[in-house]
Design a protein around this motif. Structure first.
Motif, PDB file in Angstrom:
ATOM      1  N   THR A 225      12.274  36.580 -15.698  1.00 17.15           N
ATOM      2  CA  THR A 225      13.018  36.166 -16.885  1.00 17.15           C
ATOM      3  C   THR A 225      12.623  37.052 -18.062  1.00 17.15           C
ATOM      4  O   THR A 225      11.503  37.576 -18.122  1.00 17.15           O
ATOM      5  N   ALA A 226      13.558  37.218 -18.983  1.00 16.14           N
ATOM      6  CA  ALA A 226      13.318  38.020 -20.177  1.00 16.14           C
ATOM      7  C   ALA A 226      14.135  37.428 -21.322  1.00 16.14           C
ATOM      8  O   ALA A 226      15.046  36.625 -21.114  1.00 16.14           O
ATOM      9  N   ARG A 227      13.819  37.860 -22.515  1.00 20.19           N
ATOM     10  CA  ARG A 227      14.441  37.335 -23.737  1.00 20.19           C
ATOM     11  C   ARG A 227      15.598  38.253 -24.130  1.00 20.19           C
ATOM     12  O   ARG A 227      15.420  39.482 -24.209  1.00 20.19           O
ATOM     13  N   TRP A 228      16.755  37.664 -24.411  1.00 22.47           N
ATOM     14  CA  TRP A 228      17.952  38.465 -24.668  1.00 22.47           C
ATOM     15  C   TRP A 228      17.914  39.057 -26.071  1.00 22.47           C
ATOM     16  O   TRP A 228      18.017  38.344 -27.057  1.00 22.47           O
ATOM     17  N   GLY A 229      17.793  40.388 -26.134  1.00 27.57           N
ATOM     18  CA  GLY A 229      17.772  41.119 -27.389  1.00 27.57           C
ATOM     19  C   GLY A 229      16.728  42.218 -27.367  1.00 27.57           C
ATOM     20  O   GLY A 229      15.530  41.948 -27.461  1.00 27.57           O
ATOM     21  N   LEU A 230      17.164  43.459 -27.206  1.00 30.35           N
ATOM     22  CA  LEU A 230      16.239  44.594 -27.185  1.00 30.35           C
ATOM     23  C   LEU A 230      15.720  44.910 -28.586  1.00 30.35           C
ATOM     24  O   LEU A 230      16.311  44.498 -29.586  1.00 30.35           O
ATOM     25  N   PRO A 231      14.632  45.672 -28.683  1.00 31.42           N
ATOM     26  CA  PRO A 231      14.104  46.048 -30.006  1.00 31.42           C
ATOM     27  C   PRO A 231      15.140  46.814 -30.825  1.00 31.42           C
ATOM     28  O   PRO A 231      15.798  47.725 -30.323  1.00 31.42           O
ATOM     29  N   SER A 232      15.273  46.441 -32.082  1.00 28.46           N
ATOM     30  CA  SER A 232      16.174  47.147 -33.001  1.00 28.46           C
ATOM     31  C   SER A 232      15.482  48.377 -33.561  1.00 28.46           C
ATOM     32  O   SER A 232      14.250  48.412 -33.664  1.00 28.46           O
ATOM     33  N   PRO A 233      16.234  49.386 -33.988  1.00 28.99           N
ATOM     34  CA  PRO A 233      15.633  50.466 -34.770  1.00 28.99           C
ATOM     35  C   PRO A 233      14.983  49.886 -36.021  1.00 28.99           C
ATOM     36  O   PRO A 233      15.463  48.891 -36.580  1.00 28.99           O
TER      37      PRO A 233
ATOM     38  N   LYS B 145       8.432  31.923 -38.238  1.00 25.80           N
ATOM     39  CA  LYS B 145       7.529  30.794 -37.980  1.00 25.80           C
ATOM     40  C   LYS B 145       6.638  31.034 -36.768  1.00 25.80           C
ATOM     41  O   LYS B 145       5.548  30.456 -36.666  1.00 25.80           O
ATOM     42  N   ASP B 146       7.072  31.909 -35.845  1.00 25.97           N
ATOM     43  CA  ASP B 146       6.277  32.187 -34.651  1.00 25.97           C
ATOM     44  C   ASP B 146       5.304  33.340 -34.851  1.00 25.97           C
ATOM     45  O   ASP B 146       4.366  33.504 -34.048  1.00 25.97           O
ATOM     46  N   GLY B 147       5.520  34.152 -35.879  1.00 20.64           N
ATOM     47  CA  GLY B 147       4.687  35.324 -36.059  1.00 20.64           C
ATOM     48  C   GLY B 147       4.934  36.328 -34.953  1.00 20.64           C
ATOM     49  O   GLY B 147       5.965  36.317 -34.283  1.00 20.64           O
ATOM     50  N   GLU B 148       3.984  37.223 -34.748  1.00 24.80           N
ATOM     51  CA  GLU B 148       4.130  38.226 -33.688  1.00 24.80           C
ATOM     52  C   GLU B 148       4.063  37.577 -32.311  1.00 24.80           C
ATOM     53  O   GLU B 148       3.197  36.745 -32.054  1.00 24.80           O
ATOM     54  N   THR B 149       4.977  37.965 -31.450  1.00 21.71           N
ATOM     55  CA  THR B 149       4.950  37.537 -30.053  1.00 21.71           C
ATOM     56  C   THR B 149       5.155  38.768 -29.178  1.00 21.71           C
ATOM     57  O   THR B 149       5.724  39.773 -29.605  1.00 21.71           O
ATOM     58  N   THR B 150       4.675  38.693 -27.960  1.00 17.16           N
ATOM     59  CA  THR B 150       4.867  39.765 -26.989  1.00 17.16           C
ATOM     60  C   THR B 150       5.776  39.251 -25.887  1.00 17.16           C
ATOM     61  O   THR B 150       5.468  38.246 -25.231  1.00 17.16           O
ATOM     62  N   ASP B 151       6.906  39.917 -25.704  1.00 17.17           N
ATOM     63  CA  ASP B 151       7.943  39.416 -24.809  1.00 17.17           C
ATOM     64  C   ASP B 151       8.488  40.526 -23.924  1.00 17.17           C
ATOM     65  O   ASP B 151       8.463  41.702 -24.297  1.00 17.17           O
ATOM     66  N   ASP B 152       9.018  40.133 -22.779  1.00 18.74           N
ATOM     67  CA  ASP B 152       9.897  41.004 -22.011  1.00 18.74           C
ATOM     68  C   ASP B 152      11.298  40.817 -22.585  1.00 18.74           C
ATOM     69  O   ASP B 152      11.782  39.685 -22.705  1.00 18.74           O
ATOM     70  N   LEU B 153      11.963  41.912 -22.938  1.00 17.30           N
ATOM     71  CA  LEU B 153      13.257  41.860 -23.612  1.00 17.30           C
ATOM     72  C   LEU B 153      14.324  42.561 -22.768  1.00 17.30           C
ATOM     73  O   LEU B 153      14.018  43.471 -22.008  1.00 17.30           O
ATOM     74  N   PHE B 154      15.577  42.146 -22.933  1.00 15.82           N
ATOM     75  CA  PHE B 154      16.664  42.813 -22.223  1.00 15.82           C
ATOM     76  C   PHE B 154      17.944  42.779 -23.058  1.00 15.82           C
ATOM     77  O   PHE B 154      18.094  41.989 -23.999  1.00 15.82           O
ATOM     78  N   ALA B 155      18.863  43.639 -22.695  1.00 21.03           N
ATOM     79  CA  ALA B 155      20.239  43.636 -23.194  1.00 21.03           C
ATOM     80  C   ALA B 155      21.069  44.334 -22.130  1.00 21.03           C
ATOM     81  O   ALA B 155      20.538  44.782 -21.111  1.00 21.03           O
ATOM     82  N   PHE B 156      22.374  44.443 -22.355  1.00 16.22           N
ATOM     83  CA  PHE B 156      23.194  45.136 -21.374  1.00 16.22           C
ATOM     84  C   PHE B 156      24.158  46.096 -22.057  1.00 16.22           C
ATOM     85  O   PHE B 156      24.435  45.992 -23.261  1.00 16.22           O
ATOM     86  N   LEU B 157      24.631  47.042 -21.266  1.00 20.81           N
ATOM     87  CA  LEU B 157      25.514  48.073 -21.791  1.00 20.81           C
ATOM     88  C   LEU B 157      26.927  47.528 -22.012  1.00 20.81           C
ATOM     89  O   LEU B 157      27.365  46.590 -21.338  1.00 20.81           O
TER      90      LEU B 157
END
Length: 214
Positions: A61-69, A149-161
């Motif tokens: 599982t991963a969180r929907w939303g890749l890192p933004s510029p 409210k969550d502060g820094e978190t470390t996540d696996d992230l994804f998005a699609f083309l």
């Protein structure tokens, strides 16, 4: 950025495929996701993806939303993520186009907003009852501030083309549609082949493949 432009591209989809059903599609699939709750998936939610591992395919599982510029982060450092990737020539995305960062995202149907205030969504599904996956990108172990409210978190992230829309989607949403793969050979190519080969998969489904389910 798709997330910041509101519902300008696919920012809602549904998936009901069970881990057991995915295991039948990918021999030797390792389930690192556990139980998966079926239903609608919105940006920033956790969702199942399939990646290629050293010992075979992995369901995780991963969180929907890749890192933004960085220029799209808020003044407080919040990065709400990018849900759709179109410009694969951008240096921001090029670093994640190799097989190690590609994934398949299972779906049953996806929504595109109808034009007009309060018009709601049109839901698109394959006419044939067959497995389908978005062509996705994932970035593991990314540290950022998604919510203040969550502060820094470390996540696996994804998005699609995304890509140009096919005929059915263009009637509702003329800008773009998600890249959807329905053939096992294409799934494997997306997961393991170099970008010079896999980039040809960034295109729309043929006309007549989809229907509006709602």
């Amino acid at each position: 950025m798709a997330q910041r432009e509101g519902l300008t591209m696919c920012n809602l989809y549904s998936q009901t495929t069970s881990p057991e059903a995915m295991r039948q599609l990918f021999a030797g699939l390792t389930n690192a996701a556990g139980n998966i709750e079926p239903g609608d998936i919105w940006p920033d939610r956790m969702a199942p993806i399939i990646t290629a591992g050293d010992d075979g395919h992995v369901l995780r599982t991963a969180r929907w939303g890749l890192p933004s510029p960085p220029q799209f982060h808020s003044k407080s450092g919040i990065d709400r993520g990018v849900t759709n990737v179109r410009n694969t020539n951008s240096p921001h995305w090029r670093r994640w186009l190799g097989p190690a960062h590609r994934c398949l995202v299972p779906l049953d149907r996806f929504a595109e907003p109808r034009q007009g205030k309060g018009a709601g969504n049109a839901w698109f599904a394959l006419k044939e009852d067959r497995p389908a996956f978005f062509a996705g990108i994932w970035v593991p172990d990314w540290t950022s501030i998604r919510k203040l409210k969550d502060g820094e978190t470390t996540d696996d992230l994804f998005a699609f083309l995304t890509c140009d829309p096919n005929a059915e989607v263009a009637e509702i949403h003329p800008k773009a549609m998600p890249v959807i793969l329905t053939e096992p050979d294409d799934w494997e190519e997306w997961l393991v082949e170099p970008w010079t080969d896999a980039k040809s998969l960034q295109g729309p489904l043929p006309a007549g493949t989809l229907e509006v389910s709602e």
